[in-house]
Design a protein around this motif. Structure first.
Motif, PDB file in Angstrom:
ATOM      1  N   ILE A 129       0.848  -1.184   0.000  1.00  0.00           N
ATOM      2  CA  ILE A 129       0.000   0.000   0.000  1.00  0.00           C
ATOM      3  C   ILE A 129       0.890   1.243   0.000  1.00  0.00           C
ATOM      4  O   ILE A 129       1.818   1.356   0.808  1.00  0.00           O
ATOM      5  CB  ILE A 129      -0.920   0.044   1.237  1.00  0.00           C
ATOM      6  CG1 ILE A 129      -1.584  -1.317   1.483  1.00  0.00           C
ATOM      7  CG2 ILE A 129      -1.957   1.148   1.077  1.00  0.00           C
ATOM      8  CD1 ILE A 129      -2.463  -1.807   0.374  1.00  0.00           C
ATOM      9  N   ALA A 206      -2.838  -0.530  -3.661  1.00  0.00           N
ATOM     10  CA  ALA A 206      -3.800   0.517  -3.292  1.00  0.00           C
ATOM     11  C   ALA A 206      -3.027   1.721  -2.789  1.00  0.00           C
ATOM     12  O   ALA A 206      -1.811   1.661  -2.562  1.00  0.00           O
ATOM     13  CB  ALA A 206      -4.754   0.004  -2.218  1.00  0.00           C
ATOM     14  N   ALA A 223      -5.317   6.427  -9.549  1.00  0.00           N
ATOM     15  CA  ALA A 223      -5.751   5.136  -9.011  1.00  0.00           C
ATOM     16  C   ALA A 223      -6.935   4.590  -9.801  1.00  0.00           C
ATOM     17  O   ALA A 223      -7.003   3.387 -10.096  1.00  0.00           O
ATOM     18  CB  ALA A 223      -6.121   5.282  -7.539  1.00  0.00           C
ATOM     19  N   LYS A 228      -7.347   0.800  -8.933  1.00  0.00           N
ATOM     20  CA  LYS A 228      -6.818   0.441  -7.626  1.00  0.00           C
ATOM     21  C   LYS A 228      -7.564   1.200  -6.534  1.00  0.00           C
ATOM     22  O   LYS A 228      -7.978   2.336  -6.712  1.00  0.00           O
ATOM     23  CB  LYS A 228      -5.314   0.745  -7.546  1.00  0.00           C
ATOM     24  CG  LYS A 228      -4.483  -0.143  -8.466  1.00  0.00           C
ATOM     25  CD  LYS A 228      -3.000   0.125  -8.341  1.00  0.00           C
ATOM     26  CE  LYS A 228      -2.210  -0.794  -9.286  1.00  0.00           C
ATOM     27  NZ  LYS A 228      -0.754  -0.558  -9.195  1.00  0.00           N
ATOM     28  N   LYS A 229      -7.720   0.548  -5.404  1.00  0.00           N
ATOM     29  CA  LYS A 229      -8.435   1.124  -4.266  1.00  0.00           C
ATOM     30  C   LYS A 229      -7.715   2.381  -3.782  1.00  0.00           C
ATOM     31  O   LYS A 229      -6.492   2.436  -3.713  1.00  0.00           O
ATOM     32  CB  LYS A 229      -8.484   0.089  -3.130  1.00  0.00           C
ATOM     33  CG  LYS A 229      -9.097   0.570  -1.818  1.00  0.00           C
ATOM     34  CD  LYS A 229     -10.598   0.755  -1.937  1.00  0.00           C
ATOM     35  CE  LYS A 229     -11.225   1.152  -0.601  1.00  0.00           C
ATOM     36  NZ  LYS A 229     -11.243   0.036   0.367  1.00  0.00           N
ATOM     37  N   PHE A 451      -8.056  -1.801   3.599  1.00  0.00           N
ATOM     38  CA  PHE A 451      -7.031  -2.373   2.727  1.00  0.00           C
ATOM     39  C   PHE A 451      -6.945  -3.885   2.893  1.00  0.00           C
ATOM     40  O   PHE A 451      -5.859  -4.473   2.969  1.00  0.00           O
ATOM     41  CB  PHE A 451      -5.694  -1.692   2.963  1.00  0.00           C
ATOM     42  CG  PHE A 451      -5.723  -0.246   2.569  1.00  0.00           C
ATOM     43  CD1 PHE A 451      -5.982   0.117   1.249  1.00  0.00           C
ATOM     44  CD2 PHE A 451      -5.552   0.757   3.491  1.00  0.00           C
ATOM     45  CE1 PHE A 451      -6.048   1.446   0.862  1.00  0.00           C
ATOM     46  CE2 PHE A 451      -5.607   2.085   3.124  1.00  0.00           C
ATOM     47  CZ  PHE A 451      -5.851   2.427   1.810  1.00  0.00           C
TER      48      PHE A 451
END
Length: 460
Positions: A129, A206, A223, A228-229, A451
């Motif tokens: 992350i 993420a 993102a 992507k988160k 996450f």
């Protein structure tokens, strides 16, 4: 590669300089983060919790040195820097104690209803992350991401604000010192122009950002482009509503603290003080008197209550907002002087009244010790003013009337409502906003789950 400067905002003098990471260093850190994932998983809840408690112990042991580093690098009063470090250590222990419970999936009581012998859910870490973090709480903002992310089994890479490189380097080493696998958490010394490439890297799963609305739009766009988160905690212009039944003296004391904490540079500082007309004059006079009596000065002096703004550009932006309001007819009832010292980026605590929608200060976030005070005829108008902006982070409501309190809780458009107090972030409660203040949540159970992959499990 460019140079990153650490500058003391109280004096304008340079503390240290650092070279940005070259591409090879960034590649090595991303590779190490990915390589640490199996080790994080193999350690289990107990292993990760032991490492996290060790990191908390290190922070507490080094609280004096770390607090001084924060204060010298971004200017907050030393007592607040110490509190930030200790709050970070508390949050580490909170997640060490609770992560397993927060991430325990559920099992259906009647799996036959879905034609299974067993069925339910589990939470799995997403992977590496990226955290893009601000300077205003240089340790706490990072820890409140890192503690839950690492306890969930994720690895983290940090792109910190460019004006707090010493804090960034310290955090990049802290978790390894505590026993986490090498690379499990690392700092990338890079400029903002290189963030998009990191988000696009296939090893990054993420991204989370705390920062400005503009930065949020940029991060979200990148993102989203690679699906992507993202979790975004952006700006706020939090309302602080005071009704006639409130304890006026307590409300004034809390209003001053809420407006000037962190030198007025927090997303959840109260910024718009909306006061019922029956108590408007009393509140405003007392509020202005207390704001004008605050001790502004050297942030390393324990007696100082308000230090400098963190950057020269930040002081310029606040100055421009107040001057725009003054030129358009607002009343500056205390303050108005940008600087109170021969050097440094100080701004005098200021109270502004008579605001209209033509003024920038009406709709824009003032990131400094500037309070806007509004007169409301009744609760309906107070709520209308509170909800009239596109921000929705925190809020405070002062009243002892149960019906008024119920309405405020229901109708204020924000991620948090604090009754007869000031908005504060706690490890035990979720934190985040709505509207242009962002989306997603940090802290508590909700934060650690952001996450993770919520996986459905079905067994025939």
């Amino acid at each position: 590669m460019g140079t990153i400067h650490s500058i003391d905002p109280a004096t304008g003098t340079e503390l240290a300089t650092f070279q940005e990471d070259p591409d090879e260093a960034v590649e090595n850190k991303l590779a190490a983060a990915a390589a640490a994932l199996p080790q994080l998983g193999a350690a289990g809840w107990g292993g990760r919790a032991a490492w996290m408690r060790s990191a908390a112990d290190i922070l507490e042991t080094e609280v004096e040195a770390v607090a001084l580093m924060i204060t010298k690098e971004m200017g907050k009063p030393i007592a607040q820097s110490k509190a930030e470090v200790l709050k970070s250590a508390h949050t580490m222990r909170f997640y060490a104690d609770n992560a397993e419970q927060f991430l325990t999936g559920r099992t259906l009581d009647n799996p036959g209803a879905v034609n299974a012998s067993t069925a339910g859910t589990r939470f799995d870490p997403l992977g590496v992350i990226l955290a893009v973090m601000p300077w205003n709480y240089p340790i706490w903002q990072v820890v409140r991401f890192a503690a839950p992310a690492l306890m969930a089994g994720n690895a983290g890479v940090l792109k910190h604000a460019s004006n707090v490189p010493q804090s960034a380097i310290y955090l990049g080493e802290l978790f390894t010192r505590a026993g986490f696998p090498k690379g499990a958490f690392a700092t990338l010394l890079i400029g903002s122009a290189r963030v998009a490439d990191v988000i696009r890297d296939p090893r990054v799963a993420a991204v989370t950002l705390t920062g400005s609305e503009g930065a949020g739009r940029s991060i979200a766009a990148t993102a989203g482009d690679v699906l992507k988160k993202a979790v975004l905690e952006l700006g706020g212009s939090d309302p602080f509503i005071v009704m006639p039944s409130a304890d006026i003296n307590a409300a004034v004391d809390t209003a001053v603290k809420s407006r000037t904490a962190n030198n007025g540079q927090a997303c959840i500082n109260a910024k718009r003080f909306i006061v019922h007309q029956d108590i408007y004059d009393e509140f405003t006079v007392k509020f202005a008197n207390k704001m004008s009596s605050l001790i502004v000065g050297d942030p390393t002096d324990p007696a100082t209550e308000v230090g400098p703004l963190a950057t020269e550009s930040g002081r310029r932006e606040v100055t421009e907002l107040v001057e725009d309001a003054r030129l358009k007819g607002a009343d500056i009832i205390t303050g108005t002087s940008p600087g109170t010292h021969e050097s440094g980026w100080f701004y005098t605590p200021t109270v502004v009244t008579g605001l209209t929608q033509e003024m920038r200060l009406w709709a824009e976030e003032a990131f400094g010790p500037v309070a806007s005070v509004y007169r409301a005829a009744d609760l309906d108008e107070a709520l209308s003013i509170a909800n009239g902006l596109e921000f929705g982070l925190g809020s405070a409501f002062w009243s002892t009337n149960d019906d008024e309190i119920d309405r405020a809780i229901r109708e204020i458009e924000a991620g948090a409502v604090f009754i007869n107090g000031m908005t504060i972030s706690y490890a035990e409660l979720p934190f985040g906003g709505i509207k242009r203040s962002g989306y997603g949540r940090e802290l508590s159970m909700e934060g650690i789950r952001e996450f993770c992959n919520l996986k459905t499990v079905w067994v025939a």
